[in-house]
Design an enzyme around this catalytic site. Structure first.
Site, short mmCIF file in Angstrom:
data_model
loop_
_atom_site.label_atom_id
_atom_site.label_comp_id
_atom_site.label_asym_id
_atom_site.label_seq_id
_atom_site.Cartn_x
_atom_site.Cartn_y
_atom_site.Cartn_z
N SER A 140 -2.98 10.42 35.19
CA SER A 140 -3.28 10.70 36.60
C SER A 140 -3.83 9.48 37.32
CB SER A 140 -4.27 11.86 36.70
OG SER A 140 -3.73 12.99 36.08
C1 LIG Z 1 -1.08 15.35 34.62
S1 LIG Z 1 -0.76 15.39 32.90
C2 LIG Z 1 -2.30 15.11 32.14
C3 LIG Z 1 -3.04 13.96 32.65
C4 LIG Z 1 -4.19 13.50 31.83
N1 LIG Z 1 -5.22 14.51 31.69
C5 LIG Z 1 -4.75 12.27 32.48
O1 LIG Z 1 -5.70 12.41 33.24
O2 LIG Z 1 -4.25 11.21 32.29
C6 LIG Z 1 -0.55 17.12 32.60
C7 LIG Z 1 -0.27 17.47 31.17
O3 LIG Z 1 -0.43 18.87 31.00
C8 LIG Z 1 0.39 19.25 29.94
N2 LIG Z 1 0.57 20.70 29.93
C9 LIG Z 1 1.34 21.45 30.75
N3 LIG Z 1 1.24 22.75 30.41
C10 LIG Z 1 0.39 22.82 29.35
C11 LIG Z 1 -0.10 23.89 28.55
N4 LIG Z 1 0.25 25.14 28.76
N5 LIG Z 1 -0.97 23.58 27.55
C12 LIG Z 1 -1.34 22.29 27.31
N6 LIG Z 1 -0.89 21.25 28.03
C13 LIG Z 1 -0.05 21.51 29.05
C14 LIG Z 1 1.68 18.48 30.19
O4 LIG Z 1 2.47 18.36 29.02
C15 LIG Z 1 1.13 17.15 30.69
O5 LIG Z 1 1.07 16.21 29.66
#
Ligand SMILES: C[S@@+](CC[C@H](N)C(=O)[O-])C[C@H]1O[C@@H](n2cnc3c(N)ncnc32)[C@H](O)[C@@H]1O
Length: 427
Positions: free
Chosen positions: A81
């Site tokens: 992000s």
């Molecule tokens: C915006 S990214 C994460 C960014 C990270 N936290 C950072 O700040 O760099 C969102 C993530 O949520 C994960 N995601 C989506 N649905 C999910 C779920 N049900 N359980 C766990 N992870 C999930 C996606 O695979 C993705 O990698």
């Protein structure tokens, strides 16, 4: 994402350190970073270690995330992000030394920041549903010296019970609902931060347990890649005029595309509300106010490549708030006023009850202008699904699968602090 070594030699280099410090100083100057601990963590952790192969200028863009995985249509599935989003969330979370923190959605970098904030006495767990992303986060965290972070591959709909309870849960994917596991795994006095979609509008809300439910303490306007797995949610899409106009309906009010068939070909009624807003003031509470006030609230999106001008959202935006009532349809727009940098809210409406509907929406905009413009925004409360109506707080009730969300509007002077800020997206 290609893992080339484009930025490897720059890691820890003067230029990387210089750009990192510049981002931190920019975030401090704009008021996003306000605490010494978040400042110190963001000055310390080299963000470039978590996005190998990406140029330092992209890595250190204050408002842009770095997409790390896309689906076959090019939609972002995962990203590291934007620094501004991460800084905001960390400040909203108020993490202290020794806390146990769960991050839902992994990128590696944010988990490293969390590890700095909780220190050796604390514990950080990050969970991702995507094996590529979890593996990547695990490898990069170890390489950067943060192997103490627990990286878990799972659908976070069930939380991560093995390391619970958590003092903080930070959800970094867009959620439509709050699964019971998140509430259960939140420690007494803990805080849950979640980018929640409410009637098609998304905001990152900090919740705490109080009065037998979760109560919002602050909210910010940020978009995240959508949640996958059990918590996935699809808006209903009503495609009109061969795809030029799409009406997105988030919840269950009864409307189908047949109801709106041909309605946009009827004469357009325009009503101007007299309620105004400065060009650089946050608009988001106006849309949330309408989402609270109007039962048939939805969003309308224009495909600019097919645009005939039948729908003209504010400014150069391609989406705006709308409402369906019976066979009539109205949406919100703005126009310039004689006063510099000030816009007036207006309503365009179509269909048999166009004038009545336009006037109704305009009146809600006037109420927003009088009572809520510049205020702290609404308060959200989350109750378990099945909670009887008489046990809910006052306000608009929105029913989801696992929860009942209420939205109420404290008077501006008493509303919760630190609410709407201008929007930047995560990718
Ligand atoms: C915006 S990214 C994460 C960014 C990270 N936290 C950072 O700040 O760099 C969102 C993530 O949520 C994960 N995601 C989506 N649905 C999910 C779920 N049900 N359980 C766990 N992870 C999930 C996606 O695979 C993705 O990698």
């Amino acid at each position: 994402m290609t893992d080339t070594t484009m930025n490897d030699e720059a890691v820890g280099s003067d230029r990387g350190t210089q750009l990192r410090n510049q981002v931190v100083e920019g975030l401090m100057a704009e008021g996003t970073i306000v605490s010494a601990v978040v400042e110190a963590a963001m000055r310390k952790v080299p963000r470039e270690l978590f996005v190998p192969g990406v140029s330092l200028d992209e890595v250190y863009h204050r408002y842009n995330g770095v997409v790390t995985k896309r689906d076959e249509d090019g939609n972002s599935l995962s990203s590291v992000s934007a620094p501004q989003v991460q800084a905001h969330m960390l400040e909203q979370a108020e993490i202290t030394v020794g806390m146990r923190v769960l991050e839902i959605g992994s990128g590696g970098y944010n988990a490293a920041l969390l590890a700095e904030l909780v220190g050796p006495a604390g514990q950080v767990t990050t969970v991702d549903i995507d094996e590529d992303i979890a593996d990547r986060a695990s490898r990069l965290l170890a390489e950067a010296g943060y192997s103490q972070v627990n990286v878990v591959l799972a659908d976070a709909d069930g939380g991560v019970p093995e390391y619970a309870p958590y003092d903080r849960i930070l959800v970094t994917a867009g959620a439509w609902d709050i699964p019971p596991a998140w509430v259960r795994q939140l420690a007494e006095g803990g805080r849950l931060l979640v980018p929640l979609q409410v009637r098609g509008l998304s905001r990152t809300i900090a919740f705490e347990h109080a009065e037998g439910c979760l109560v919002s303490r602050s909210s910010r306007l940020f978009g995240f890649v959508p949640m996958r797995g059990a918590g996935v949610h699809q808006d209903r899409l009503l495609v009109l005029r061969g795809g030029e106009v799409t009406v997105r309906v988030d919840d269950e009010f009864p409307v189908d595309s047949g109801v709106l068939e041909g309605v946009l070909d009827t004469p357009r009624v325009e009503v101007w509300s007299g309620a105004t807003i400065g060009r650089f003031e946050p608009w988001a509470t106006a849309h949330l106010w309408l989402a609270t006030a109007l039962p048939g609230f939805c969003r309308v999106v224009v495909d600019r490549t097919l645009d005939t001008g039948v729908i003209s959202p504010p400014g150069r935006q391609s989406a705006t708030s709308a409402v369906v009532a019976g066979g009539s349809f109205a949406y919100v727009t703005t126009r310039r006023t004689a006063e510099e940098m000030t816009l007036e809210w207006g309503v365009h409406a179509f269909g048999p009850e166009a004038s009545k509907l336009a006037e109704q929406v305009a009146e809600h905009l006037r109420v927003w202008g009088r009572d809520h413009c510049g205020g702290g925004g609404p308060q959200f409360r989350i109750y378990p699904a099945g909670t009887p109506d008489d046990q809910l707080s006052q306000g608009r009730v929105i029913d989801k699968k696992h929860s009942r969300v209420t939205i109420s509007w404290p008077q501006a002077a008493t509303a919760t602090a630190g609410q709407d800020v201008l929007q930047h997206t995560t990718e």
